[in-house]
Design a protein around this motif. Structure first.
Motif, PDB file in Angstrom:
ATOM      1  N   PHE A  83     -18.401 -23.284  28.570  1.00 58.62           N
ATOM      2  CA  PHE A  83     -18.462 -21.863  28.956  1.00 58.62           C
ATOM      3  C   PHE A  83     -18.243 -21.656  30.403  1.00 58.62           C
ATOM      4  CE2 PHE A  83     -20.717 -17.826  29.973  1.00 58.62           C
ATOM      5  CZ  PHE A  83     -20.696 -17.215  28.841  1.00 58.62           C
ATOM      6  N   LEU A  84     -17.331 -20.485  30.751  1.00 62.91           N
ATOM      7  CA  LEU A  84     -16.908 -20.587  32.274  1.00 62.91           C
ATOM      8  C   LEU A  84     -18.156 -20.113  33.240  1.00 62.91           C
ATOM      9  CD1 LEU A  84     -14.329 -20.239  33.714  1.00 62.91           C
ATOM     10  CD2 LEU A  84     -14.792 -17.753  33.704  1.00 62.91           C
ATOM     11  N   ASP A  85     -18.017 -20.788  34.070  1.00 65.71           N
ATOM     12  CA  ASP A  85     -19.030 -20.668  35.305  1.00 65.71           C
ATOM     13  C   ASP A  85     -18.483 -19.527  36.069  1.00 65.71           C
ATOM     14  OD1 ASP A  85     -20.877 -20.669  37.426  1.00 65.71           O
ATOM     15  OD2 ASP A  85     -21.204 -22.998  37.285  1.00 65.71           O
ATOM     16  N   GLN A  86     -18.919 -18.309  36.026  1.00 66.13           N
ATOM     17  CA  GLN A  86     -18.471 -17.248  36.804  1.00 66.13           C
ATOM     18  C   GLN A  86     -18.435 -17.329  38.342  1.00 66.13           C
ATOM     19  OE1 GLN A  86     -19.280 -13.411  35.277  1.00 66.13           O
ATOM     20  NE2 GLN A  86     -19.380 -13.941  33.223  1.00 66.13           N
ATOM     21  N   ARG A  87     -19.531 -18.016  38.833  1.00 65.53           N
ATOM     22  CA  ARG A  87     -19.727 -18.192  40.329  1.00 65.53           C
ATOM     23  C   ARG A  87     -18.913 -19.184  40.900  1.00 65.53           C
ATOM     24  NH1 ARG A  87     -26.094 -19.679  40.530  1.00 65.53           N
ATOM     25  NH2 ARG A  87     -25.438 -21.035  39.018  1.00 65.53           N
ATOM     26  N   GLN A  88     -18.411 -20.054  39.931  1.00 67.27           N
ATOM     27  CA  GLN A  88     -17.716 -20.972  40.758  1.00 67.27           C
ATOM     28  C   GLN A  88     -16.209 -20.925  40.324  1.00 67.27           C
ATOM     29  OE1 GLN A  88     -18.736 -23.580  42.559  1.00 67.27           O
ATOM     30  NE2 GLN A  88     -20.872 -22.915  42.178  1.00 67.27           N
ATOM     31  N   THR A  89     -15.838 -19.739  39.704  1.00 69.07           N
ATOM     32  CA  THR A  89     -14.306 -19.469  39.372  1.00 69.07           C
ATOM     33  C   THR A  89     -13.922 -17.991  40.073  1.00 69.07           C
ATOM     34  OG1 THR A  89     -14.902 -20.223  37.125  1.00 69.07           O
ATOM     35  CG2 THR A  89     -12.646 -18.820  37.175  1.00 69.07           C
ATOM     36  N   PRO A  90     -12.782 -18.111  40.710  1.00 70.29           N
ATOM     37  CA  PRO A  90     -12.205 -16.795  41.561  1.00 70.29           C
ATOM     38  C   PRO A  90     -12.112 -15.782  40.475  1.00 70.29           C
ATOM     39  CG  PRO A  90     -10.897 -18.798  42.063  1.00 70.29           C
ATOM     40  CD  PRO A  90     -11.816 -19.153  40.851  1.00 70.29           C
ATOM     41  N   ARG A  91     -12.062 -14.542  40.967  1.00 68.49           N
ATOM     42  CA  ARG A  91     -12.042 -13.306  40.380  1.00 68.49           C
ATOM     43  C   ARG A  91     -10.857 -13.172  39.348  1.00 68.49           C
ATOM     44  NH1 ARG A  91     -13.710  -7.997  43.236  1.00 68.49           N
ATOM     45  NH2 ARG A  91     -15.684  -9.375  43.444  1.00 68.49           N
ATOM     46  N   LEU A  92     -10.093 -13.445  39.816  1.00 69.11           N
ATOM     47  CA  LEU A  92      -8.678 -13.220  39.151  1.00 69.11           C
ATOM     48  C   LEU A  92      -8.681 -14.051  37.929  1.00 69.11           C
ATOM     49  CD1 LEU A  92      -6.029 -12.193  38.648  1.00 69.11           C
ATOM     50  CD2 LEU A  92      -4.863 -13.956  39.883  1.00 69.11           C
ATOM     51  N   HIS A  93      -9.044 -15.495  38.001  1.00 66.20           N
ATOM     52  CA  HIS A  93      -9.180 -16.378  36.976  1.00 66.20           C
ATOM     53  C   HIS A  93     -10.503 -16.184  35.848  1.00 66.20           C
ATOM     54  CE1 HIS A  93      -5.795 -19.223  38.351  1.00 66.20           C
ATOM     55  NE2 HIS A  93      -6.000 -18.603  39.529  1.00 66.20           N
ATOM     56  N   ARG A  94     -11.158 -15.550  36.373  1.00 63.91           N
ATOM     57  CA  ARG A  94     -12.340 -15.019  35.511  1.00 63.91           C
ATOM     58  C   ARG A  94     -11.629 -14.073  34.490  1.00 63.91           C
ATOM     59  NH1 ARG A  94     -15.840 -14.516  39.987  1.00 63.91           N
ATOM     60  NH2 ARG A  94     -15.872 -12.295  39.662  1.00 63.91           N
ATOM     61  N   ALA A  95     -10.877 -13.025  35.135  1.00 65.88           N
ATOM     62  CA  ALA A  95     -10.287 -11.952  34.302  1.00 65.88           C
ATOM     63  C   ALA A  95      -9.183 -12.101  33.227  1.00 65.88           C
ATOM     64  CB  ALA A  95      -9.933 -10.611  35.271  1.00 65.88           C
ATOM     65  N   PHE A  96      -8.360 -13.194  33.679  1.00 57.54           N
ATOM     66  CA  PHE A  96      -7.089 -13.499  32.935  1.00 57.54           C
ATOM     67  C   PHE A  96      -6.930 -15.109  32.897  1.00 57.54           C
ATOM     68  CE2 PHE A  96      -6.271  -9.484  35.068  1.00 57.54           C
ATOM     69  CZ  PHE A  96      -5.868  -8.705  33.832  1.00 57.54           C
ATOM     70  N   TYR A  97      -6.405 -15.239  31.691  1.00 59.07           N
ATOM     71  CA  TYR A  97      -6.279 -16.786  31.339  1.00 59.07           C
ATOM     72  C   TYR A  97      -4.892 -17.367  31.915  1.00 59.07           C
ATOM     73  CZ  TYR A  97      -5.468 -21.123  28.664  1.00 59.07           C
ATOM     74  OH  TYR A  97      -5.134 -22.405  28.288  1.00 59.07           O
ATOM     75  N   VAL A  98      -4.859 -18.038  32.869  1.00 57.43           N
ATOM     76  CA  VAL A  98      -3.671 -18.622  33.176  1.00 57.43           C
ATOM     77  C   VAL A  98      -3.443 -20.153  32.698  1.00 57.43           C
ATOM     78  CG1 VAL A  98      -2.343 -19.380  35.469  1.00 57.43           C
ATOM     79  CG2 VAL A  98      -3.908 -17.554  35.176  1.00 57.43           C
ATOM     80  N   PRO A  99      -2.649 -20.290  31.765  1.00 60.43           N
ATOM     81  CA  PRO A  99      -2.420 -21.601  31.152  1.00 60.43           C
ATOM     82  C   PRO A  99      -1.735 -22.617  32.225  1.00 60.43           C
ATOM     83  CG  PRO A  99      -0.575 -20.171  30.404  1.00 60.43           C
ATOM     84  CD  PRO A  99      -1.451 -19.629  31.342  1.00 60.43           C
ATOM     85  N   GLY A 100      -1.950 -24.004  31.883  1.00 59.90           N
ATOM     86  CA  GLY A 100      -1.343 -24.993  32.379  1.00 59.90           C
ATOM     87  C   GLY A 100      -2.101 -25.472  33.775  1.00 59.90           C
TER      88      GLY A 100
END
Length: 522
Positions: free
Chosen positions: A485-502
């Motif tokens: 489950f995504l840890d929002q505090r440790q993930t930048p805002r852009l990568h929380r909002a959108f899925y970037v593959p690879g």
């Protein structure tokens, strides 16, 4: 996924109670306040009673019923959107290319992805507003008025604001008296069965839409919606950008362009010719006027929530479609170039929308998947309940509890009022208030080790902080199942909002563990 705890506790839980005799009751369903309508749940209750025997003996039968009911809500939304598509294709309205683009934008948008199958009244209002404006475009004003009446009275009272264009046109073409007569007739026809059902279940005369309006608009200080949190003025702009990436910007651009085309300086002179293009711009500007009023009105209110925008979603998609067809008609010559332009716009929007939807599914679906797994377990093998602490707002509903099990809350830093199990609809439950003050009683586990068979919680990537009960339970209880489950505090805002593959996306994402802990058998 169920993304709003209000949908869970104010609608799915009472529906579960009406179907199976168990579920959580919020203070809004106390006969003292009676803010919510049981009649609103009756259509799904009847459908559930028809579908339930099919999965009566299945271990996760109630979870399957939940998905079937959500599917039915999605079909109702699709049917409403089909009426708007057909209306836009009709000769009286006009533009088949815009109609097909509307369908494309609606199908790909993350906002419709969530709202289309939601049980929230704002989603019901969205369906009714869609049908109402389809009738408005087909020159059926009475049906349009009825659609807005259902949206406002059966769905959400504030949706009446979205009927302003319908009301203006009705009064202009048929007169104020006829409009008042049609509105009154529709109100009586809708409210009469609602009041009858709600009064019977609450045990006193109840007009739920009126109670809801009174609480939200006329509450004294210390009461009302603001006690549940406030947001800055730009909340809806940011939220709609996430739910309709690029589509919302296209819709905003069209509103401005249509206003300038229809009522700009060149059209101010009385002698200025009014050609077909200006007439189309004026009609479409009138169609999208309610969206502007809606954003302006709601943005001024301190308490803001994503679901409040649901009724405007189809009109946002339609506005974006209008901009693309209008701009393409002026800039691209020839059918081949127009089709290529449409394809390019749809491809870019689809990429952004798919990335957003994928982020929601990849990052945040663990609670629903774990509770779905839990629903298939035999929780009665261990004497105790399913317990949840700080993650209470992600609980998907009692449809996902194991048979004969129950949910208990565990005290955390959250000091608001939690729902409690239904006894019946007429009794005034103890420990309820309209000020969001916490009440500690039987809804909470007195001792986790003895009361709980399972405990559901999120463990961040960096570990738990403070004296959370999960810290101790992880040492003594068995991890029955876990999912990332995504840890929002440790993930930048852009990568929380959108899925970037690879590799690029994986490098910026940080995951914690969503766990189901099981008490060891003695």
């Amino acid at each position: 996924m169920v993304t709003d705890c209000d949908e869970t506790f104010n609608y799915w839980e009472p529906l579960h109670f009406l179907l199976f005799g168990s579920g959580f009751q919020t203070w809004e369903y106390s006969p003292v306040y009676a803010l919510r309508s049981y009649a609103y749940l009756f259509p799904l209750r009847w459908l559930g009673q028809v579908l339930w025997p099919r999965w009566l003996h299945h271990p996760a039968g109630r979870a399957r019923l939940f998905f079937m009911l959500r599917g039915a809500l999605g079909l109702a939304c699709a049917a409403a959107e089909t009426t708007l598509f057909a209306a836009e294709c009709s000769e009286s309205s006009g533009d088949q290319e815009a109609a097909y683009l509307y369908v494309a934008f609606s199908a790909m948008s993350p906002g419709m992805f969530h709202a289309g199958s939601s049980l929230l009244p704002s989603a019901c209002a969205m369906v009714c507003v869609t049908v109402a404006y389809a009738a408005w475009m087909r020159r059926h004003p009475r049906l349009a008025v009825w659609g807005i009446a259902v949206a406002a009275l059966f769905g959400w009272p504030f949706a009446a604001l979205l009927g302003v264009s319908i009301a203006m046109r009705y009064c202009w073409t048929r007169g104020m008296v006829d409009f008042v007569r049609t509105s009154a007739l529709s109100a009586v026809a809708i409210l009469a069965p609602m009041v009858a059902v709600d009064s019977r279940l609450y045990g006193r005369l109840v007009v739920a839409p009126l109670n809801l309006l009174r609480y939200n608009v006329f509450s004294p200080p210390g009461r009302g919606p603001d006690i549940f949190g406030t947001e800055p003025w730009y909340f809806y702009l940011l939220n709609t950008t996430l739910n309709f990436p690029l589509i919302f910007q296209l819709a905003v651009a069209y509103v401005l362009a249509a206003a300038l085309e229809a009522y700009g300086p060149r059209r101010s002179a009385a002698s200025a010719p009014v050609d077909e293009r200006v007439c189309t711009a004026r009609r479409r500007a009138c169609l999208l006027l309610p969206v502007v009023l809606w954003f302006g009105t709601l943005s001024r209110q301190p308490h803001k929530e994503e679901r409040f925008l649901h009724p405007t979603y189809p009109l946002i998609c339609l506005g974006a479609a209008y901009l693309v067809t209008t701009a393409t008609a002026r800039l691209a010559r020839g059918r081949v170039l127009r089709i290529a332009a449409y394809g390019a716009v749809v491809a870019v929007c689809a990429t952004a929308c798919t990335s957003r939807i994928a982020s929601q599914v990849q990052y945040y679906s663990a609670p629903l998947e774990l509770f779905h797994w839990l629903a298939r377990q035999n929780a009665t093998a261990v004497d105790g309940a399913v317990c949840i602490g700080k993650e209470w707002y992600r609980y998907p509903s009692s449809f996902f509890l194991p048979a004969e099990s129950r949910l208990l809350f565990v005290r955390t830093d959250f000091d608001g009022l939690m729902p409690k199990p239904f006894t019946d609809t007429r009794s005034v439950p103890s420990g309820m208030n309209d000020a969001n003050r916490q009440v500690v009683d039987e809804r909470y586990a007195a001792d986790i080790s003895s009361d709980c068979a399972y405990f559901v919680d999120f463990v961040p990537a960096g570990g738990l902080e403070g004296d959370e009960p999960t810290t101790d339970l992880l040492k003594r209880w068995r991890v029955a199942r876990e999912l990332p489950f995504l840890d929002q505090r440790q993930t930048p805002r852009l990568h929380r909002a959108f899925y970037v593959p690879g590799p690029l996306g994986r490098r910026h994402r940080s995951y914690g563990r969503y766990v189901v802990l099981q008490r060891p058998e003695p």
